[in-house]
Design an enzyme around this catalytic site. Structure first.
Site: not given
Length: 348
Positions: A8-9, A146, A316
């Site tokens: 994932g990110y 975030c 974020n």
């Protein structure tokens, strides 16, 4: 170092920061998909890493390393609590599964019963600007969300000073990367680009996390204020970045510049801009830095108060995600707090 959940990110950012961190070595990245693929085949910004995605049990992934990062979706990290309880490695979780201390708040805001509620309240909340010394000695850290990081950093000095009363009104805009690497109807580019929309209004899962953090700050200042957060998240046509604006009434006598300057005196990644330059996303993109600015309204003769609008901007995925987790890792390992994560952002 090991990353559990690397496709994932959040995992991508952890790999980017840890693989070339001068104080540690990334030796293992796990995933349930892309198994056997080189990291750079999935995250195409990376040069050759010499590592591939492995599908192995969490306890095995934690073997012979100092720190394990959990870059997993909410509700998945929680299922690993028992398996990881006995490992000697320190664990830093990027999900929301161990941030809250109240199991009922978790059920309400995450929509499920926590599978291991006995672990709630046992993990240190990984916001260095508030809990730096606790993080240094921690074995388990729950890294903040975030939105929670952006909004809390804008309000912590007020909370510690006992200046939060009643409803705090916050509107925060966020980029699409906060929704994860896998497309959904609400994050699909044709619907997101050129669009602004609210979502989870007054019901976002970071709300109790932010309130809990602000109450911790109030307690540190020997304050016991009564307040609640009215939070409106906004989906913005950005990839990265959060811009949060919180409005709070404060007495005319409050010296906002002194209050914020003193609170963040030893916070290397918080840049207190004040009232002359406004925080904006373009100045912090790709970096660990948080820009913080404010505007003061006119004094209301009837109350002796004026409205304070506090604005915070952060990336974020970095300070709001993987970078903050690495900041906690640096503290836990006795390294310089800023080591490997102090590069400036992109401009423009």
């Amino acid at each position: 170092m090991t990353i559990i959940g690397g496709t994932g990110y959040g995992g991508a950012e952890l790999i980017r920061l840890l693989r070339w961190h001068p104080g540690v070595e990334l030796v293992r990245v796990t995933s349930i998909d892309q198994v056997g693929e080189p990291l750079e085949a999935v995250h195409r910004n990376l040069p050759k890493t010499g590592l591939v995605f492995e599908n192995i049990p969490a306890a095995e992934a934690a073997r012979d390393v100092d720190v394990v990062f959990l870059a997993l979706p909410h509700k998945v990290s929680a299922t690993m609590a028992a398996e990881l309880a006995g490992v000697s490695a320190r664990v830093i979780d990027l999900s929301g599964d161990f941030r809250l201390r109240d199991k009922e708040a978790y059920r309400v805001y995450y929509g499920d019963v926590h599978p291991h509620p006995e672990h709630l309240g046992t993990w240190v909340y990984g916001l260095p600007e508030l809990h730096k010394e606790a993080i240094r000695g921690a074995r388990r850290v729950a890294s903040p969300g975030c939105f929670a990081t952006a909004i809390a950093l804008g309000l912590l000095p007020l909370a510690q000073a006992g200046l939060l009363r009643g409803a705090i009104h916050t509107v925060a805009m966020t980029g699409s990367s906060g929704s994860g690497a896998y497309a959904q109807i609400g994050t699909h580019h044709p619907l997101r680009a050129g669009n602004l929309k609210t979502y989870k209004v007054l019901n976002h899962q970071h709300t109790p996390e932010i309130e809990q953090t602000l109450r911790d700050a109030a307690g540190r200042g020997s304050q016991a204020p009564e307040f609640s957060l009215a939070f409106v998240p906004v989906s913005a046509p950005l990839v990265r970045g959060i811009l949060a604006t919180s409005i709070v009434p404060v007495p005319e006598s409050v010296d906002v510049k002194a209050l914020y300057g003193e609170f963040y005196r030893d916070a290397p990644f918080v840049r207190v801009l004040g009232s002359k330059v406004g925080a904006e996303v373009v100045a912090i993109k790709g970096s660990m830095y948080v820009d913080l600015s404010w505007t003061l309204g006119q004094v209301d003769p009837a109350t002796g108060q004026r409205q304070l609008a506090v604005v915070t901007a952060l990336d974020n995925l970095v300070k709001g995600g993987a970078g903050q987790a690495v900041q906690s890792m640096n503290l836990m390992l006795g390294l310089a707090e800023t080591l490997g994560i102090d590069a400036p952002g992109l401009w423009p």
